[in-house]
Motif scaffolding. Structure first.
Motif, mmCIF file in Angstrom:
data_model
loop_
_atom_site.group_PDB
_atom_site.id
_atom_site.type_symbol
_atom_site.label_atom_id
_atom_site.label_comp_id
_atom_site.label_asym_id
_atom_site.label_seq_id
_atom_site.Cartn_x
_atom_site.Cartn_y
_atom_site.Cartn_z
ATOM 1 N N ALA A 351 0.835 -1.206 0.000
ATOM 2 C CA ALA A 351 0.000 0.000 0.000
ATOM 3 C C ALA A 351 0.866 1.250 0.000
ATOM 4 O O ALA A 351 1.960 1.275 0.588
ATOM 5 C CB ALA A 351 -0.928 -0.008 1.210
ATOM 6 N N HIS A 352 0.386 2.283 -0.658
ATOM 7 C CA HIS A 352 1.131 3.523 -0.844
ATOM 8 C C HIS A 352 1.702 4.074 0.466
ATOM 9 O O HIS A 352 2.889 4.403 0.543
ATOM 10 C CB HIS A 352 0.206 4.561 -1.494
ATOM 11 N N ASN A 353 0.878 4.196 1.469
ATOM 12 C CA ASN A 353 1.322 4.811 2.718
ATOM 13 C C ASN A 353 2.322 3.941 3.471
ATOM 14 O O ASN A 353 3.150 4.450 4.228
ATOM 15 C CB ASN A 353 0.125 5.136 3.611
ATOM 16 N N GLU A 354 2.256 2.627 3.275
ATOM 17 C CA GLU A 354 3.234 1.735 3.893
ATOM 18 C C GLU A 354 4.519 1.715 3.072
ATOM 19 O O GLU A 354 5.625 1.674 3.622
ATOM 20 C CB GLU A 354 2.655 0.328 4.004
ATOM 21 N N ALA A 355 4.372 1.741 1.735
ATOM 22 C CA ALA A 355 5.551 1.734 0.869
ATOM 23 C C ALA A 355 6.403 2.977 1.072
ATOM 24 O O ALA A 355 7.619 2.963 0.843
ATOM 25 C CB ALA A 355 5.116 1.627 -0.591
ATOM 26 N N ARG A 356 5.782 4.044 1.498
ATOM 27 C CA ARG A 356 6.512 5.292 1.764
ATOM 28 C C ARG A 356 7.642 5.052 2.757
ATOM 29 O O ARG A 356 8.764 5.589 2.595
ATOM 30 C CB ARG A 356 5.515 6.322 2.304
ATOM 31 N N ASP A 357 7.406 4.234 3.766
ATOM 32 C CA ASP A 357 8.448 3.929 4.744
ATOM 33 C C ASP A 357 9.587 3.138 4.119
ATOM 34 O O ASP A 357 10.754 3.310 4.474
ATOM 35 C CB ASP A 357 7.853 3.163 5.927
ATOM 36 N N GLN A 358 9.236 2.231 3.179
ATOM 37 C CA GLN A 358 10.274 1.468 2.474
ATOM 38 C C GLN A 358 11.156 2.403 1.652
ATOM 39 O O GLN A 358 12.385 2.248 1.607
ATOM 40 C CB GLN A 358 9.616 0.419 1.574
ATOM 41 N N VAL A 359 10.518 3.361 0.980
ATOM 42 C CA VAL A 359 11.269 4.319 0.163
ATOM 43 C C VAL A 359 12.198 5.156 1.047
ATOM 44 O O VAL A 359 13.362 5.405 0.702
ATOM 45 C CB VAL A 359 10.302 5.215 -0.634
ATOM 46 N N TRP A 360 11.712 5.595 2.196
ATOM 47 C CA TRP A 360 12.525 6.411 3.095
ATOM 48 C C TRP A 360 13.741 5.631 3.606
ATOM 49 O O TRP A 360 14.853 6.167 3.704
ATOM 50 C CB TRP A 360 11.673 6.909 4.254
ATOM 51 N N ARG A 361 13.529 4.349 3.917
ATOM 52 C CA ARG A 361 14.667 3.533 4.363
ATOM 53 C C ARG A 361 15.707 3.391 3.254
ATOM 54 O O ARG A 361 16.912 3.461 3.502
ATOM 55 C CB ARG A 361 14.176 2.148 4.819
ATOM 56 N N GLU A 362 15.238 3.177 2.014
ATOM 57 C CA GLU A 362 16.166 3.066 0.888
ATOM 58 C C GLU A 362 16.896 4.381 0.669
ATOM 59 O O GLU A 362 18.103 4.402 0.378
ATOM 60 C CB GLU A 362 15.395 2.665 -0.379
ATOM 61 N N LEU A 363 16.186 5.486 0.835
ATOM 62 C CA LEU A 363 16.804 6.801 0.687
ATOM 63 C C LEU A 363 17.898 6.998 1.739
ATOM 64 O O LEU A 363 18.978 7.544 1.452
ATOM 65 C CB LEU A 363 15.718 7.872 0.827
ATOM 66 N N THR A 364 17.620 6.532 2.954
ATOM 67 C CA THR A 364 18.617 6.624 4.023
ATOM 68 C C THR A 364 19.873 5.832 3.665
ATOM 69 O O THR A 364 21.007 6.293 3.878
ATOM 70 C CB THR A 364 18.024 6.098 5.346
ATOM 71 N N GLU A 365 19.699 4.630 3.117
ATOM 72 C CA GLU A 365 20.846 3.802 2.741
ATOM 73 C C GLU A 365 21.669 4.460 1.631
ATOM 74 O O GLU A 365 22.908 4.380 1.622
ATOM 75 C CB GLU A 365 20.366 2.419 2.303
ATOM 76 N N ILE A 366 20.972 5.116 0.694
ATOM 77 C CA ILE A 366 21.687 5.804 -0.392
ATOM 78 C C ILE A 366 22.517 6.950 0.166
ATOM 79 O O ILE A 366 23.688 7.143 -0.204
ATOM 80 C CB ILE A 366 20.687 6.305 -1.453
ATOM 81 N N VAL A 367 21.926 7.742 1.076
ATOM 82 C CA VAL A 367 22.669 8.838 1.695
ATOM 83 C C VAL A 367 23.853 8.283 2.486
ATOM 84 O O VAL A 367 24.978 8.822 2.429
ATOM 85 C CB VAL A 367 21.746 9.678 2.599
ATOM 86 N N LEU A 368 23.626 7.192 3.239
ATOM 87 C CA LEU A 368 24.698 6.596 4.051
ATOM 88 C C LEU A 368 25.865 6.174 3.172
ATOM 89 O O LEU A 368 27.040 6.381 3.521
ATOM 90 C CB LEU A 368 24.141 5.391 4.819
#
Length: 715
Positions: A351-368
């Motif tokens: 679901a869109h609102n749950e997938a948002r958290d997955q995207v944020w975690r991936e974004l964090t890994e990219i920044v890291l």
């Protein structure tokens, strides 16, 4: 024990010991076994309740097993205490001389002797399915009529000529069966285990693969057969029974759900979910009717439901510009490609609102990964830091916002451009017709769209709760880390044990998960292994999508009558169901009306055939001897007073008198709300006022055929 037979004087011939002695011995054994079973179950239930359920992570499985045992033992006890000896429905005598007693449940004595065979087991099938054309190996069968704890009648049916002599006194099966159909109704539908007919039993025992349509006119027993089928499948289908899959029953109205509420529990099934279509959507009960037929038609299409997908995707587009992200450990530059990679991490079907958290975690890994090599920061710490970066959060929120399902659907009715983009099948005039002053003024026609939006987007509050829960867990772990560090610095305690405590597995054991906020589960969200849909002829294509989404297996029992469709039903069942996305489809047609007397059915048939000449009108099997009565509306109170005085039991219904305040044992309903119900007396008030065309004819037909005894029409 006292004999369970309490036959009236007029049935004295049936009290012959030669006919009932074997049964009396069997009932004595059943009574003793019941007492022993109840005592044993009571003791086991008390022991299970006294046992420790546990509260920590490591004994969670034990607690779950304990709860399941308590639930199973409680249900079994409720069934045994609910019935007693009337668990026994009858007996089947085989041509080989063997006798099998059929019960609501199976029952075995302490020596392992089978006293009752569960009605759903293969061994019980001949008892229900045998006919004179196909005796299925039976010599005879006997059915009991229970009045409370006593047998007040029974009847035999023989399948071989040699058996006739021994059963002559009890060979009144058809007359007794017909008489049972005319007994007074109560406020709850009763199960029909004692009188299931062969055509009904074939439907009940049909396999669960695909969709089975139970098609039949009023009084054919469609509803009760479908409910018995649900109980049968829960017992016999390994995909459904023992909590492997859930069953959902969808009815047309709240009065219907109340009327059928006792059937499945009486068959030993307590855990089946029941609802109306409105219940599938939070707040759906308050939705108003759609007053414009053309608007309702436009929203009823599956294409409108499919418009939710492009609407949601519009808010899942990665930024096309890069962004410099400043952190305490160095700077990182997110390119457009980085944004796209992060957005691609959203799980398919999430679901869109749950997938948002997955995207944020991936974004964090990219920044890291982009931080300097000497940066010493954990992913958890970086994620919390990035959450305070206003520029990054603003860019992310704009590209992948949290969305309320209602906001997405309301945008359709407030923005012609947005609706046209999401639903290109609509013409300009259709788009304008669907716009409204208050886009949040929900109607029943909006519910499938709201449901689809909720399924596609998820609950934004659940996503917020998940983030709060994650933050609280991280906070507890920080506290544990600080305590361990303080002890290590002070030199107290076992250093090896303190270091081990820094591991996540042991930290998980110390975190108080049970104290953290969790969302209540949505019991109607599915998925369900099997869905029963009653009055299915009324469902729109959009409403079918609500159910298909909840049943990936496409295993359905679909109950309906095309002649009772208020808005017409010109297709075949196969055409309709294939169009909405159903797979394998089988159709069973019931043609015998067990409920409505011939006198009532003859008049109802004329009403429906005027509008639908090819209506599937069933044949009534009994006459009441009471003709349909006509009179003025002014007679309403007198008719009800007279009937109530003459009948200490039973129910009546006044249909078509808005605002009428009924006395006890009398209901006042609209024709639409009376669907699926039955009453001893039905009084129609001004039936011509129900409307014209197909809708008016169907409403009159439905209202008339609710009567099991007497019908009065007041003009």
């Amino acid at each position: 024990m006292t004999s369970p037979f309490a036959l009236p004087d007029r049935l004295a011939a049936k009290a012959d010991p030669a006919l009932i002695a074997e049964d009396e011995a069997q009932f004595a054994a059943i009574e003793a076994s019941l007492a022993a079973s109840i005592a044993d179950l009571t003791a086991r239930l008390e022991a299970a309740r006294r046992s420790e359920g546990g509260s920590g992570q490591f004994d969670g499985q034990h607690a779950a097993d304990r709860d399941r045992d308590i639930h199973r033992l409680t249900n079994r006890l409720q069934t045994l205490r609910r019935y007693g000896l009337d668990l026994c429905l009858g007996k089947a005598v085989g041509q080989d001389g063997g006798t099998v007693y059929i019960g609501r449940i199976g029952l075995t004595d302490g020596k392992g002797t089978r006293l009752l065979v569960d009605w759903r087991s293969p061994a019980a099938e001949p008892f229900f399915g045998a006919t004179h054309g196909d005796p299925m190996g039976l010599d005879s069968r006997r059915r009991y009529r229970w009045t409370g704890p006593r047998i007040t009648d029974y009847w035999d049916e023989v399948f071989t000529a040699d058996s006739f002599t021994g059963h002559a006194a009890a060979l009144d099966d058809q007359s007794a069966f017909i008489a049972s159909l005319g007994t007074e109704r109560s406020e709850r539908m009763r199960d029909v285990l004692g009188t299931i007919q062969a055509d009904q039993d074939a439907v009940i025992r049909a396999g669960s693969s695909g969709a089975l349509v139970v098609d039949g006119g009023p009084g054919t027993g469609k509803t009760v057969v479908a409910l018995h089928r649900a109980a049968y499948l829960l017992y016999s289908d390994p995909r459904l029974g023992h909590h492997r899959g859930d069953v959902l029953v969808v009815g047309p109205s709240e009065p219907y759900l109340a009327y059928v509420s006792d059937v499945l529990p009486s068959l030993g099934e307590e855990g089946v979910q029941t609802c109306t279509l409105r219940d599938l959507v939070p707040g759906g009960a308050e939705a108003a009717a759609e007053t414009d037929p053309e608007t309702a038609r436009l929203k009823a299409s599956a294409d409108m439901v499919r418009a939710i997908e492009p609407a949601a995707r519009r808010y899942e587009q990665p930024p096309r510009r890069g962004l410099s992200v400043e952190t305490n450990w160095g700077d990182a530059y997110l390119t457009a490609a980085d944004w796209a990679d992060a957005f691609a991490a959203a799980g398919s079907g999430t679901a869109h609102n749950e997938a948002r958290d997955q995207v944020w975690r991936e974004l964090t890994e990219i920044v890291l990964a982009k931080l300097p090599e000497d940066a010493e920061v954990s992913e958890d710490l970086l994620r919390r830091s990035l959450a305070r970066n206003r520029e990054l959060v603003a860019a992310f929120d704009k590209a992948w916002p949290l969305i309320e399902p209602g906001d997405l659907v309301a945008a359709f009715w407030a923005s012609p451009e947005f609706l046209q983009w999401c639903a290109p099948h609509l013409g300009d005039a259709d788009v304008q017709r669907l716009q409204r002053k208050d886009p949040f003024a929900w109607t029943v026609s909006d519910l499938p769209l709201l449901d689809a939006a909720r399924q596609r987007l998820g609950d934004p509050e659940a996503s917020r709760n998940a983030r709060r829960r994650e933050a609280e867990i991280a906070s507890e772990r920080e506290v544990i880390d600080r305590v361990v560090e303080d002890i290590l610095e002070a030199g107290d305690g076992n250093v090896e044990e303190m270091i081990l405590l820094k591991g996540l597995d042991l930290q998980d054991a110390l975190v108080h998960y049970e104290d953290l906020e969790t969302a209540d589960p949505d019991l109607l969200a599915g998925p369900f292994a099997h869905v029963v849909v009653d009055e299915a002829q009324e469902l729109t294509d959009a409403e079918w999508q609500m159910l298909l989404q909840r049943c990936p297996s496409r295993s359905f029992t679909i109950v309906g009558d095309r002649a009772q469709a208020r808005h017409g039903f010109t297709e075949s069942w196969t055409e309709r169901l294939e169009r909405v996305g159903m797979g394998r489809i089988a159709i069973s047609t019931l043609t015998i009306n067990y409920r409505t007397p011939e006198e009532v059915m003859a008049e109802a048939e004329r009403v429906i055939r005027e509008a639908l000449p090819d209506a599937n009108v069933p044949t009534s099997v009994r006459r009441s001897g009471v003709p349909v009565a006509h009179g003025p509306v002014a007679d309403l109170d007198a008719i009800l007073d007279e009937w109530l005085a003459a009948h200490a039991d039973g129910t009546a219904c006044v249909i078509g008198a808005p605002g009428f305040a009924p006395p006890p044992r009398v209901r006042s309903l609209t024709p639409e709300l009376s669907k699926g119900l039955e009453f001893d007396l039905v009084v129609l008030v001004d039936p011509d006022g129900f409307g014209t065309g197909v809708e008016g004819a169907v409403d009159r037909y439905v209202a008339m055929t609710r009567a099991t005894g007497r019908l009065v029409v007041l003009d």
